[in-house]
Scaffold this motif. Sequence first.
Motif, short mmCIF file in Angstrom:
data_model
loop_
_atom_site.label_atom_id
_atom_site.label_comp_id
_atom_site.label_asym_id
_atom_site.label_seq_id
_atom_site.Cartn_x
_atom_site.Cartn_y
_atom_site.Cartn_z
N SER A 18 6.00 8.36 -3.73
CA SER A 18 5.79 8.03 -2.32
C SER A 18 5.33 6.59 -2.15
N ASP A 19 5.58 6.05 -0.95
CA ASP A 19 5.14 4.69 -0.63
C ASP A 19 3.94 4.72 0.30
N GLN A 20 3.51 3.55 0.74
CA GLN A 20 2.31 3.45 1.57
C GLN A 20 2.53 4.01 2.97
N ASN A 21 3.78 4.22 3.35
CA ASN A 21 4.10 4.79 4.66
C ASN A 21 4.26 6.31 4.62
N ARG A 22 3.93 6.89 3.47
CA ARG A 22 4.01 8.35 3.27
C ARG A 22 5.45 8.88 3.33
N HIS A 23 6.37 8.02 2.94
CA HIS A 23 7.74 8.47 2.70
C HIS A 23 7.90 8.64 1.19
N THR A 45 6.98 12.58 4.07
CA THR A 45 8.32 12.77 4.61
C THR A 45 9.33 12.37 3.55
N ASP A 47 12.67 11.05 1.92
CA ASP A 47 13.81 10.22 2.31
C ASP A 47 15.06 10.56 1.51
N ASN A 99 12.13 1.00 -0.28
CA ASN A 99 12.10 -0.46 -0.44
C ASN A 99 12.08 -0.88 -1.90
#
Length: 251
Positions: A18-23, A45, A47, A99
């Motif tokens: 996961s990334d910092q945006n919770r994806h 979430t 992706d 990203n």
Amino acid sequence: MNLISIPALQDNYIWLLSDQNRHCIIVDPGDAQPVLRALKEHCLTPDAVLLTHHHRDHVGGVAEIKQQYKNIPIFGPEETKELGSTHIVADGDRLTLLNSEFSVISVPGHTLGHVAYYAKPYLFCGDTLFSAGCGRLFEGTPEQMYHSLQRLAALPDETLVCCAHEYTLSNITFAHAVWPENSAIEASLREIKRSREKGQASLPVTLKSERVINLFLRCHDADLQRKLNIEPGKEQDWRIFALLRSKKDSF
């Protein structure tokens, strides 16, 4: 990035990155329910889903995840086309997810179409490379598997090997049986025993450490060849691998 391992089935790991945006991405969801619980628990979430090969314990949860997340892309090799993949990948493909750029690496051996995904420092290698071991040859040849492992072994030292099964104790026990005088393998065996007795996962591991303790990455090693009663340099390295794999199969 945040890496989460989800225990599933008998000894599988399903991976979330996961990334910092919770994806996040989901790797090899053999069972949907633990994935759905983890997504809810961590407020993530998804992706995309990445599949390494067609075996049921890696794809069994795809249909349910697709039901829950209608338009989620499912990336996988050709052999997963009838098992839920919406985007077929092949060697050399590059995927932009979270990203980050993920490279697709063809690693035939365990299955003929097996792939791995690498986005520095994460390597999602399914059932090709395990800690202190490698996958069984269900479809490919020893020579194919040897060269697949060589491709993965060429990645940077800091690569985190995120394989799909908790086989480390069995694998390092085999390595110690083959080479009991190897101090690094002996130390690793003690450490893995302690961690597993505490219920701790042995994964992920660095590729740097694997180059030391994983016999299947050391087929070129003259000392290992002597342990196998082979005169150094007299056999091709992939034949050394084939001998080791045969010994592990009956261990």
